[in-house]
Design an enzyme around this catalytic site. Structure first.
Site, PDB file in Angstrom:
ATOM      1  N   LYS A 161       0.826  -1.097   0.139  1.00  0.00           N
ATOM      2  CA  LYS A 161      -0.077  -0.025   0.039  1.00  0.00           C
ATOM      3  C   LYS A 161       0.892   1.281   0.056  1.00  0.00           C
ATOM      4  CE  LYS A 161      -4.205   1.937   1.965  1.00  0.00           C
ATOM      5  NZ  LYS A 161      -5.087   2.089   0.953  1.00  0.00           N
TER       6      LYS A 161
HETATM    7  N1  PMP Z   1      -7.479  -1.950  -3.143  1.00  0.00           N
HETATM    8  C1  PMP Z   1      -6.890  -0.718  -2.979  1.00  0.00           C
HETATM    9  C2  PMP Z   1      -5.981  -0.225  -4.169  1.00  0.00           C
HETATM   10  C3  PMP Z   1      -7.072  -0.064  -1.614  1.00  0.00           C
HETATM   11  O1  PMP Z   1      -6.534   1.210  -1.598  1.00  0.00           O
HETATM   12  C4  PMP Z   1      -7.932  -0.571  -0.825  1.00  0.00           C
HETATM   13  C5  PMP Z   1      -7.789   0.078   0.680  1.00  0.00           C
HETATM   14  N2  PMP Z   1      -6.804   0.113   1.459  1.00  0.00           N
HETATM   15  C6  PMP Z   1      -8.547  -1.767  -0.838  1.00  0.00           C
HETATM   16  C7  PMP Z   1      -8.116  -2.524  -2.085  1.00  0.00           C
HETATM   17  C8  PMP Z   1      -9.103  -2.340   0.104  1.00  0.00           C
HETATM   18  O2  PMP Z   1      -8.246  -2.836   1.393  1.00  0.00           O
HETATM   19  P1  PMP Z   1      -8.687  -2.862   2.756  1.00  0.00           P
HETATM   20  O3  PMP Z   1      -9.936  -3.884   2.840  1.00  0.00           O
HETATM   21  O4  PMP Z   1      -7.746  -3.347   3.454  1.00  0.00           O
HETATM   22  O5  PMP Z   1      -8.941  -1.535   3.116  1.00  0.00           O
END
Ligand code: PMP
Length: 308
Positions: A161
């Site tokens: 991320k």
């Molecule tokens: N894909 C992307 C590109 C994201 O930024 C996020 C948000 N963090 C997600 C998927 C979903 O991840 P999460 O459920 O951990 O927030």
């Protein structure tokens, strides 16, 4: 517009919201060399709780490792810091944003090489509310497939991320807004479904729940994992496989998951209605199971809630 001016944790100290500033020569600002998290804070009958805090902080440090950013704090220390920030935040502070990045070179130099830059870490708490929209959470969002391709795993660290990855998401989101849609789904270089700009994607077709695998170039979403677990408890095994663009148009239901988006049904894709054009029964079932968990009403998943 609500303003949550909670104190911000910066490199070990809690500072006033107004004082949480960075220098213009910060490496991460120029080159996207940072990693971050988004974490929800929910109101439960036992007080405020942070959802899957530990898993978020583990992913945070893994993201940092992938970009060779050394974070001088452990998962436990970061969890304590998150709790401290939430404790000092107003009641509408429902979203935590930890970020770590290559900072300012002591000599004030700038250049692509990050190795002589210090690491800075901060954790802020702000107000998020319904990310895609309240009405969309109930009736379904209108999405497009973006003309912006998801970078391939040869050009980006997609399971990190990392801040730099998000220029692609920003372009896709802008495209969605300009086309009058709520959100965009990005396809990868193979033309199969990757993810939303900040969400993972799920499809329901003929009773099966499908979601793209990590190899499609997606973030390993923590909400995605929660939904896979909840679906299994409800008797449905989620199948992870590549999803063709065309399958989006014939699915009975499509929904997005994410910390910010929670479980958001999709009503239309590229102007074509998904199923009946509103939240279907599988989406609604998972949405309410998820809502129960985050409110602390599901005894099986109290361990996902970190009371502050
Ligand atoms: N894909 C992307 C590109 C994201 O930024 C996020 C948000 N963090 C997600 C998927 C979903 O991840 P999460 O459920 O951990 O927030």
């Amino acid at each position: 517009m609500k303003m949550t001016r909670a104190k911000v944790w910066m490199d070990g100290q809690l500072v006033n919201f107004e004082d949480a500033k960075v220098h213009v020569l910060t490496h991460g600002l120029h080159y996207g060399t940072g990693v971050f998290e988004g974490i929800r804070v929910y109101e439960t009958s036992q007080g405020r709780a942070i959802f899957r805090l530990r898993e978020h902080m583990v992913r945070f440090l893994e993201s940092a490792k992938m970009i060779e950013l050394k974070v001088p704090y452990s998962v436990d220390e970061l969890c304590v810091a998150c709790r401290d920030v939430v404790r000092g935040a107003p009641a509408d502070g429902d979203y935590l944003r930890p970020i770590a990045y290559f900072g300012l070179n002591p000599q004030g130099n700038i250049g692509v090489n990050p190795l002589r830059m210090p690491t800075n870490v901060s954790i802020a708490c702000t107000h998020m509310g319904a990310y895609v929209g309240k009405e969309q959470l109930e009736n379904g969002a209108n999405v497009i497939t973006s003309s912006w391709e998801k970078p391939s795993s040869r050009s980006a660290l997609l399971t990190a991320k990392a801040t730099g990855n998000y220029l692609n998401s920003v372009l896709a989101r802008l495209e969605a807004i300009k086309r009058g849609a709520d959100e965009a789904i990005m396809l990868n270089a193979d033309g199969t479904v990757a993810e939303g700009t900040g969400e993972n994607i799920f499809l329901v077709r003929r009773g099966k729940i499908l979601t793209p695998p990590l190899s499609a170039g997606i973030l390993e979403g923590i909400t995605r994992d929660s939904i896979i677990t909840l679906a299994a408890e409800m008797g449905s095994v989620v199948v992870e496989r590549d999803i063709a663009r065309a399958e989006l148009y014939t699915a009975d239901e499509v929904f997005m998951t994410g910390t910010a988006a929670e479980v958001t049904p999709i009503g239309t894709i590229d102007g074509i209605s998904v199923g009946k054009g509103k939240a279907g029964p599988v989406t609604k079932g998972l949405q309410s199971a998820f809502a129960q968990v985050v409110k602390g009403e599901d005894p099986r998943h109290m361990a996902w809630l970190d009371l502050v």
